[in-house]
Structures are given as structure tokens and as C-alpha cells.
Enzyme design. Sequence first.
Site, PDB file in Angstrom:
ATOM      1  N   HIS A  45       7.433 -47.704-116.960  1.00 18.19           N
ATOM      2  CA  HIS A  45       7.497 -47.926-118.407  1.00 18.19           C
ATOM      3  C   HIS A  45       6.479 -47.035-119.085  1.00 18.19           C
ATOM      4  O   HIS A  45       5.388 -46.828-118.563  1.00 18.19           O
ATOM      5  CB  HIS A  45       7.202 -49.406-118.714  1.00 18.19           C
ATOM      6  CG  HIS A  45       7.610 -49.795-120.089  1.00 18.19           C
ATOM      7  ND1 HIS A  45       6.776 -49.651-121.170  1.00 18.19           N
ATOM      8  CD2 HIS A  45       8.781 -50.287-120.562  1.00 18.19           C
ATOM      9  CE1 HIS A  45       7.417 -50.054-122.249  1.00 18.19           C
ATOM     10  NE2 HIS A  45       8.630 -50.443-121.927  1.00 18.19           N
ATOM     11  N   ASP A  95      14.283 -54.514-117.370  1.00 21.94           N
ATOM     12  CA  ASP A  95      15.672 -54.319-116.937  1.00 21.94           C
ATOM     13  C   ASP A  95      15.895 -54.614-115.458  1.00 21.94           C
ATOM     14  O   ASP A  95      17.038 -54.666-115.015  1.00 21.94           O
ATOM     15  CB  ASP A  95      16.106 -52.865-117.211  1.00 21.94           C
ATOM     16  CG  ASP A  95      16.161 -52.582-118.691  1.00 21.94           C
ATOM     17  OD1 ASP A  95      16.701 -53.422-119.415  1.00 21.94           O
ATOM     18  OD2 ASP A  95      15.659 -51.530-119.120  1.00 21.94           O
TER      19      ASP A  95
HETATM   20  N1  ACO Z   1      11.103 -43.789-110.198  1.00 21.45           N
HETATM   21  C1  ACO Z   1      10.424 -42.745-109.642  1.00 21.45           C
HETATM   22  N2  ACO Z   1       9.425 -42.089-110.256  1.00 21.45           N
HETATM   23  C2  ACO Z   1       9.112 -42.466-111.502  1.00 21.45           C
HETATM   24  C3  ACO Z   1       9.780 -43.523-112.146  1.00 21.45           C
HETATM   25  C4  ACO Z   1      10.801 -44.180-111.443  1.00 21.45           C
HETATM   26  N3  ACO Z   1      11.460 -45.194-111.987  1.00 21.45           N
HETATM   27  N4  ACO Z   1       9.258 -43.664-113.381  1.00 21.45           N
HETATM   28  C5  ACO Z   1       8.307 -42.757-113.510  1.00 21.45           C
HETATM   29  N5  ACO Z   1       8.211 -42.031-112.375  1.00 21.45           N
HETATM   30  C6  ACO Z   1       7.249 -40.970-112.097  1.00 21.45           C
HETATM   31  C7  ACO Z   1       7.659 -39.644-112.709  1.00 21.45           C
HETATM   32  O1  ACO Z   1       8.460 -38.896-111.836  1.00 21.45           O
HETATM   33  C8  ACO Z   1       6.330 -39.010-112.988  1.00 21.45           C
HETATM   34  O2  ACO Z   1       5.820 -38.512-111.784  1.00 21.45           O
HETATM   35  P1  ACO Z   1       4.813 -37.216-111.748  1.00 21.45           P
HETATM   36  O3  ACO Z   1       3.690 -37.531-112.691  1.00 21.45           O
HETATM   37  O4  ACO Z   1       4.399 -37.125-110.331  1.00 21.45           O
HETATM   38  O5  ACO Z   1       5.659 -36.057-112.231  1.00 21.45           O
HETATM   39  C9  ACO Z   1       5.441 -40.197-113.378  1.00 21.45           C
HETATM   40  O6  ACO Z   1       6.022 -41.323-112.728  1.00 21.45           O
HETATM   41  C10 ACO Z   1       5.411 -40.454-114.862  1.00 21.45           C
HETATM   42  O7  ACO Z   1       6.739 -40.480-115.303  1.00 21.45           O
HETATM   43  P2  ACO Z   1       7.135 -40.134-116.779  1.00 21.45           P
HETATM   44  O8  ACO Z   1       8.619 -39.953-116.843  1.00 21.45           O
HETATM   45  O9  ACO Z   1       6.275 -39.082-117.359  1.00 21.45           O
HETATM   46  O10 ACO Z   1       6.696 -41.476-117.444  1.00 21.45           O
HETATM   47  P3  ACO Z   1       7.289 -42.109-118.675  1.00 21.45           P
HETATM   48  O11 ACO Z   1       6.251 -42.938-119.271  1.00 21.45           O
HETATM   49  O12 ACO Z   1       7.951 -41.104-119.550  1.00 21.45           O
HETATM   50  O13 ACO Z   1       8.460 -42.965-117.989  1.00 21.45           O
HETATM   51  C11 ACO Z   1      10.399 -44.201-117.996  1.00 21.45           C
HETATM   52  C12 ACO Z   1       8.994 -44.064-118.533  1.00 21.45           C
HETATM   53  C13 ACO Z   1      11.327 -43.185-118.673  1.00 21.45           C
HETATM   54  C14 ACO Z   1      10.869 -45.608-118.345  1.00 21.45           C
HETATM   55  C15 ACO Z   1      10.429 -43.979-116.458  1.00 21.45           C
HETATM   56  O14 ACO Z   1       9.536 -44.860-115.829  1.00 21.45           O
HETATM   57  C16 ACO Z   1      11.829 -44.121-115.859  1.00 21.45           C
HETATM   58  O15 ACO Z   1      12.604 -43.161-115.908  1.00 21.45           O
HETATM   59  N6  ACO Z   1      12.159 -45.333-115.335  1.00 21.45           N
HETATM   60  C17 ACO Z   1      13.497 -45.568-114.826  1.00 21.45           C
HETATM   61  C18 ACO Z   1      14.443 -45.915-115.969  1.00 21.45           C
HETATM   62  C19 ACO Z   1      14.146 -47.279-116.558  1.00 21.45           C
HETATM   63  O16 ACO Z   1      13.989 -48.255-115.856  1.00 21.45           O
HETATM   64  N7  ACO Z   1      14.140 -47.330-117.907  1.00 21.45           N
HETATM   65  C20 ACO Z   1      13.929 -48.580-118.650  1.00 21.45           C
HETATM   66  C21 ACO Z   1      12.574 -48.590-119.305  1.00 21.45           C
HETATM   67  S1  ACO Z   1      12.314 -50.094-120.178  1.00 21.45           S
HETATM   68  C22 ACO Z   1      13.249 -49.907-121.537  1.00 21.45           C
HETATM   69  O17 ACO Z   1      13.443 -48.861-122.096  1.00 21.45           O
HETATM   70  C23 ACO Z   1      13.862 -51.105-122.064  1.00 21.45           C
END
Ligand code: ACO
Length: 351
Positions: free
Chosen positions: A229, A286
Site C-alpha cells: 500500500h 483487498d
Molecule cells: N508484490 C511485489 N512487490 C511489490 C508489491 C507487491 N504487491 N507492492 C510493492 N512491491 C515492491 C515494488 O516492486 C517496489 O520494489 P523496489 O523498491 O525493489 O523496486 C517496492 O515494493 C515499492 O513499490 P511501489 O510500487 O513503489 O510502491 P507503491 O507505494 O507505489 O505501491 C501499490 C502501492 C501500487 C498498492 C503496490 O503495493 C501494488 O502494486 N500492490 C498490488 C496491487 C494491490 O493490491 N493494490 C491495492 C492497493 S489498496 C487500494 O488501492 C484499495
Amino acid sequence: ELAEKATFKETVYLMINGRLPNRDELTRFSILLNDHSLVHEDMRSFYESFPRISHPMGILSSMVNALRSFYPELQNLEEEINMTVTRLLSKIRTMAAMSYKISRGHKVVYPRPDLAYCANFLNMMFHSPVRPYEIDEDAVNALRVFWILHADHEQNCSTSAVRLDGSARVNLYAAISAGIAALWGPLHGGANQAVIEMLSDIAEKKNMAHAIERAKDKEDPFRLMGFGHRVYKTYDPRAKIMKKMCDSLLNKLNISDPLLDIAKELEVVARKDDYFVEHNLYPNVDFYSGIVLRAIGIPTSMFTVMFAIGRLPGWIAQWKESLDDPNWKLGRPRQIYTGPPQTQFVPIDKR
Ligand code: ACO
């Protein structure tokens, strides 16, 4: 506290008016919601014209936008705002259930004045002339909690979309339609559908380790859905309530869902893995919500619509907050140009 003690309708009132209603206010609000719960009959032909395979989020976003054509702007601003807000809050349930019924080729079920908000929705979804729907209080309660947990969440992607669109002073239907479109994305509200698809895939292939490895692989766009998140770098407090509710609901309904076992195991495995620990990746709202929705009979394609209904009061409240701000300016994020310096136009036969 709201998830524990309030009705969804009270929560909606709180979002819109900034305080919980007293008994009289709640009664008046219920009457208003009931009075506006029907959808213009002419809109049915739109629903019937969408291809059967259309995603319900695309349909909902289009239909909410279309509401402006059916309910033109009123002269009195206060009346216009109140009517638009009421119509949206009330009709969204009817519209969502209608798209489901029509997609299945079933007869549309009208809202009932004797049913409360959540029960009314479930009845519109599941009642059929040959199999009357019996209101199940456990399902109603699960839906209440689900919607309350989704009611608002500061400047997330869809809320920002509503605010940004709204800043151009588009009508509220159009701004909410933009919010629904943004919520549809799998990184945002669409994650609840993606989680179930991912868990089903793990169940089918019997390979959890593979999913974990793919999620960690930088070359692979796959992510563990329902994990991580932007704001919570710890366990999403909504996910805690959802998980607890999921357990108790399945118990009460005497359902054994293999996806729940996989979800729980996946959580344990991921939280022991260095990658997920170092990146502070925990289950978000979720992760367990889809299993709750499955248990009450909601089809996977409708999951994000369920999120949209819950989030609607939050979007409206945020839009109203902007509207009340005398300094509300047209939104326009700045862009910093980093491209090449001045270039010359090259005629097509010289390129
Ligand atoms: N699985 C694997 N790796 C992940 C995940 C994940 N679910 N989420 C984040 N990471 C990793 C990224 O690859 C990144 O790694 P790095 O720094 O080594 O490159 C690091 O964690 C940070 O990720 P970001 O995408 O920069 O973090 P952000 O804060 O933008 O991510 C997000 C938030 C988009 C929700 C992300 O965690 C994700 O894609 N999760 C899966 C989708 C999801 O469950 N979305 C629902 C969110 S809740 C909502 O909107 C209601």
C-alpha cells in the site's frame, strides 16, 4: 468503531454531513433514499445494448455519467447539490444490481421500500421470480462492514480523480464517473478481483512458491495482489477487520472456501520472506475482501463495483469539501520538461 456499531446509511450521512444523524434525520434520509432509488426506465435500453461480456465497472462509469442527461441541472445550487448527491447514493445500488441482472439475461428486480440499504441491494441482486431471495442477516452484516471499511481513504487514486475532474467544475455525475474509471484499475480497486484470480490460479497450479518468486522478480510485472500500500507500510487496519469478519462469516454460513486457506497460507509465507519484510509489504484491504464477497454470492466481476458503492460517499464528501473551499482552483499538476531543447519540424519525406 463505525464498522462495529454503525449502519452503512449512518456512515454515509456522516461522510456527507460531517456528523452522525439523530433519529429524525436518519428517518428523513431513509425516505429520501427510498424516493430516489428507481432508475429512469429509458436507461434500460442502454444496459441492454452493452455486449454481454462488458465489464460492470465500464458499464457503471458510463451509466453514472449518463445520469446528467436524464436529470438536468436545477437552477437552485443548494437544491441541485442535494438532489444530485441523493440520486447518486440511492441509484448506484439499483444501477449496479441492474447491470448484473441484465448481464445474466434475468429480469431486473426493483428496490423495495421496506428494506434497508444493504438488504435492498442484496435483494435486487439475488431475488428471482422463481426463487425468492431470503434476507440473510449474516450476509447483510458482512456487506455493511465491507461498505463501511471502503467508505473513504484520503487522496487515493480514484478520489484524486474525482477532485481533479471536479476542479474543472464538471457536474458531480461526471466527476464520480471519472472516480469509478480510476478505481477499476488492478493496482487500485480492481485488486479485489485480481486477488481472487491470483488465488484461484495458485489453487489450480498448486504452486504458491512460483507466485512468490514471480512477485519478487523485477523482470516480471506480476505483483502479489492484495499486498502493499502506498500509505500503509504496516498491516492495513481495514484488512485486519476484513480478515476477522471473513473467518466469522464463513463459519456462520458454514462455508469452506479453499481460497481462504490459500490466502492465509500465502500471507504467512510472504511475511516470512525477506523481500516482503524488507519492502514492508502486508495484506491490504483487498486481500480478504474478495473471499467475503464470494461467500455472500457476489460474482467476481462485480467485486470492484462493490468497492465503488462503498467509496461513493467518500468521493462525494471530498468533492463537497473542495466545493466549500472559496479558493478551489482548477487542478493542473505542473510538468517539468526534460526532453531535448528546441527542435525543428522535418518535412515527412525528409524524416
Ligand atoms: N508484490 C511485489 N512487490 C511489490 C508489491 C507487491 N504487491 N507492492 C510493492 N512491491 C515492491 C515494488 O516492486 C517496489 O520494489 P523496489 O523498491 O525493489 O523496486 C517496492 O515494493 C515499492 O513499490 P511501489 O510500487 O513503489 O510502491 P507503491 O507505494 O507505489 O505501491 C501499490 C502501492 C501500487 C498498492 C503496490 O503495493 C501494488 O502494486 N500492490 C498490488 C496491487 C494491490 O493490491 N493494490 C491495492 C492497493 S489498496 C487500494 O488501492 C484499495
